[in-house]
Write a protein that holds these residues in place. Structure first.
Motif, PDB file in Angstrom:
ATOM      1  N   ALA A 142       0.849  -1.029  -0.049  1.00  0.00           N
ATOM      2  CA  ALA A 142      -0.024  -0.082  -0.017  1.00  0.00           C
ATOM      3  C   ALA A 142       0.751   1.221   0.078  1.00  0.00           C
ATOM      4  CB  ALA A 142      -0.969  -0.093   1.309  1.00  0.00           C
ATOM      5  N   SER A 143       1.982   1.324   0.747  1.00  0.00           N
ATOM      6  CA  SER A 143       2.893   2.345   0.863  1.00  0.00           C
ATOM      7  C   SER A 143       3.370   2.576  -0.526  1.00  0.00           C
ATOM      8  CB  SER A 143       3.769   2.150   1.869  1.00  0.00           C
ATOM      9  OG  SER A 143       3.405   2.304   3.193  1.00  0.00           O
ATOM     10  N   LEU A 144       3.832   1.583  -1.306  1.00  0.00           N
ATOM     11  CA  LEU A 144       4.784   1.714  -2.398  1.00  0.00           C
ATOM     12  C   LEU A 144       3.530   2.419  -3.477  1.00  0.00           C
ATOM     13  CD1 LEU A 144       7.014  -1.403  -2.351  1.00  0.00           C
ATOM     14  CD2 LEU A 144       7.598   1.101  -2.399  1.00  0.00           C
ATOM     15  N   ARG A 145       2.448   1.626  -3.534  1.00  0.00           N
ATOM     16  CA  ARG A 145       1.483   2.332  -4.321  1.00  0.00           C
ATOM     17  C   ARG A 145       1.153   3.880  -4.198  1.00  0.00           C
ATOM     18  NH1 ARG A 145      -3.095  -2.391  -3.643  1.00  0.00           N
ATOM     19  NH2 ARG A 145      -2.156  -3.886  -4.829  1.00  0.00           N
ATOM     20  N   VAL A 146       1.065   4.342  -3.005  1.00  0.00           N
ATOM     21  CA  VAL A 146       0.983   5.678  -2.671  1.00  0.00           C
ATOM     22  C   VAL A 146       2.207   6.578  -3.106  1.00  0.00           C
ATOM     23  CG1 VAL A 146       0.406   7.403  -0.959  1.00  0.00           C
ATOM     24  CG2 VAL A 146      -0.933   5.306  -0.846  1.00  0.00           C
ATOM     25  N   LEU A 147       3.171   6.056  -2.683  1.00  0.00           N
ATOM     26  CA  LEU A 147       4.672   6.723  -3.313  1.00  0.00           C
ATOM     27  C   LEU A 147       4.561   6.761  -4.650  1.00  0.00           C
ATOM     28  CD1 LEU A 147       7.310   7.760  -2.527  1.00  0.00           C
ATOM     29  CD2 LEU A 147       8.264   5.308  -2.260  1.00  0.00           C
ATOM     30  N   ALA A 148       4.422   5.720  -5.244  1.00  0.00           N
ATOM     31  CA  ALA A 148       4.353   5.903  -6.748  1.00  0.00           C
ATOM     32  C   ALA A 148       3.289   6.852  -7.328  1.00  0.00           C
ATOM     33  CB  ALA A 148       3.911   4.347  -7.407  1.00  0.00           C
ATOM     34  N   THR A 206       8.249   4.657   3.723  1.00  0.00           N
ATOM     35  CA  THR A 206       6.841   5.091   3.824  1.00  0.00           C
ATOM     36  C   THR A 206       6.121   5.548   2.562  1.00  0.00           C
ATOM     37  OG1 THR A 206       7.175   7.382   4.113  1.00  0.00           O
ATOM     38  CG2 THR A 206       7.478   5.981   6.428  1.00  0.00           C
ATOM     39  N   ASP A 207       4.870   6.076   2.324  1.00  0.00           N
ATOM     40  CA  ASP A 207       4.509   6.568   1.058  1.00  0.00           C
ATOM     41  C   ASP A 207       4.894   7.986   0.988  1.00  0.00           C
ATOM     42  OD1 ASP A 207       3.240   7.931   3.051  1.00  0.00           O
ATOM     43  OD2 ASP A 207       1.152   7.143   2.540  1.00  0.00           O
ATOM     44  N   ARG A 208       5.912   8.380   1.703  1.00  0.00           N
ATOM     45  CA  ARG A 208       6.405   9.677   1.235  1.00  0.00           C
ATOM     46  C   ARG A 208       8.219   9.444   0.975  1.00  0.00           C
ATOM     47  NH1 ARG A 208       3.698  14.026   4.758  1.00  0.00           N
ATOM     48  NH2 ARG A 208       5.705  15.306   4.669  1.00  0.00           N
ATOM     49  N   GLY A 209       8.660   8.174   0.934  1.00  0.00           N
ATOM     50  CA  GLY A 209       9.922   7.742   0.615  1.00  0.00           C
ATOM     51  C   GLY A 209      10.753   7.773   1.736  1.00  0.00           C
ATOM     52  N   GLU A 210      10.399   8.029   3.029  1.00  0.00           N
ATOM     53  CA  GLU A 210      11.071   8.111   4.276  1.00  0.00           C
ATOM     54  C   GLU A 210      11.357   6.707   4.637  1.00  0.00           C
ATOM     55  OE1 GLU A 210       8.691  11.616   6.362  1.00  0.00           O
ATOM     56  OE2 GLU A 210       7.644   9.794   5.905  1.00  0.00           O
ATOM     57  N   ARG A 211      13.014   6.524   5.214  1.00  0.00           N
ATOM     58  CA  ARG A 211      13.020   5.394   5.986  1.00  0.00           C
ATOM     59  C   ARG A 211      12.293   5.144   7.435  1.00  0.00           C
ATOM     60  NH1 ARG A 211      14.401   2.370   2.704  1.00  0.00           N
ATOM     61  NH2 ARG A 211      16.458   3.137   2.168  1.00  0.00           N
ATOM     62  N   TYR A 212      11.891   4.069   7.840  1.00  0.00           N
ATOM     63  CA  TYR A 212      11.286   3.756   9.058  1.00  0.00           C
ATOM     64  C   TYR A 212      11.673   2.507   9.508  1.00  0.00           C
ATOM     65  CZ  TYR A 212       7.218   1.081   7.213  1.00  0.00           C
ATOM     66  OH  TYR A 212       6.605   0.173   6.283  1.00  0.00           O
TER      67      TYR A 212
END
Length: 259
Positions: free
Chosen positions: A95-101, A203-209
């Motif tokens: 889901a995060s990758l979809r939003v990031l894309a 994350t969906d903002r490209g941040e590492r977590y």
């Protein structure tokens, strides 16, 4: 089994909900890390939960293997399933990758072709102290786009401008490397016998977590996490307790009874 279920927080008679992938193959089930080794299992990543299904449910699920949401009560040996929804579960990482894309698609402005030296340049820039995370997203219309997340986006954009041209998007980060180190340390502090999976994600903002899948949340973990930026730590128990039982067939969208 009883001791392991107690350590996982599964109280007899308690009502629980879980989301993930259903697998009905005991050989595949045995290949996963799990506190149980059941033959009929509910799967979410490395978490497995034994299910008890009646004959009608077995027939109904024999042709189905995929993402589901289940809810039922624990009897000490297995989850007595009362509801399932095959459309509810979505892998958080996917889901995060979809939003990031989508964010990349909206932000990326292709102006020129990728320079042959850009890939090597991007790899070096990804190790810069101002870059929290670097990943790349494949977009059908643009191909691979590099994504940099930084608490100092203007500085990273200036560095990008000095290098060879290429497909890149810079997003501001809500946290910095020091905060990420604190998040990693917090996740690493979870006792080994409570951890099913541990690692890092984007994350969906490209941040590492930092993230982990655990049998239960350790005492004091929630208050320690509250001191860190929201979203920098994602630690989830493998199954959730449900305070109120589901009484309506419509309580889960598209839900179907299993027992």
């Amino acid at each position: 089994m009883a001791d392991m279920s107690a350590s996982a927080g599964l109280a007899t008679g308690g009502r629980f909900r879980a989301r993930g992938w259903l697998v009905v193959d005991p050989v595949r089930a045995a290949s996963y890390l799990t506190p149980f080794r059941p033959s009929e299992v509910f799967v979410w990543d490395e978490r497995l939960l034994p299910l008890r299904l009646d004959e009608a449910a077995r027939v109904g699920l024999s042709l189905f293997e995929g993402s589901v949401e289940v809810e039922g009560s624990w009897d000490g040996e297995a989850l007595l399933v009362s509801r399932w929804n095959k459309n509810a579960a979505v892998d958080p990482a996917v889901a995060s990758l979809r939003v990031l894309a989508q964010r990349v698609r909206e932000a990326y402005m292709p102006t020129h072709a990728e320079h042959p030296d850009f890939e090597a340049f991007a790899a070096r820039l990804g190790r810069h102290p101002s870059v929290l995370a670097m990943t790349h997203i494949a977009l059908a219309e643009h191909g691979r786009v590099y994504v940099f997340s930084s608490p100092e986006p203007e500085r990273v954009e200036a560095l990008v401008a000095q290098g060879p041209p290429g497909p890149v998007v810079v997003f501001p980060s809500r946290w910095n490397e020091a905060q990420l180190e604190d998040a990693r340390a917090l996740v690493d502090s979870v006792p080994d016998d409570q951890v099913l999976k541990i690692g890092e994600g984007t994350t969906d903002r490209g941040e590492r977590y930092a993230h982990a899948l655990v049998t239960q949340l350790p005492d004091g973990f929630a208050s320690a996490r509250a001191l860190l930026p929201e979203g920098i730590v994602d630690v989830r128990p493998w199954i959730e307790s449900v305070s109120c039982p589901i009484t309506s067939p419509d309580a889960l969208d598209n839900g179907s009874p299993l027992g």
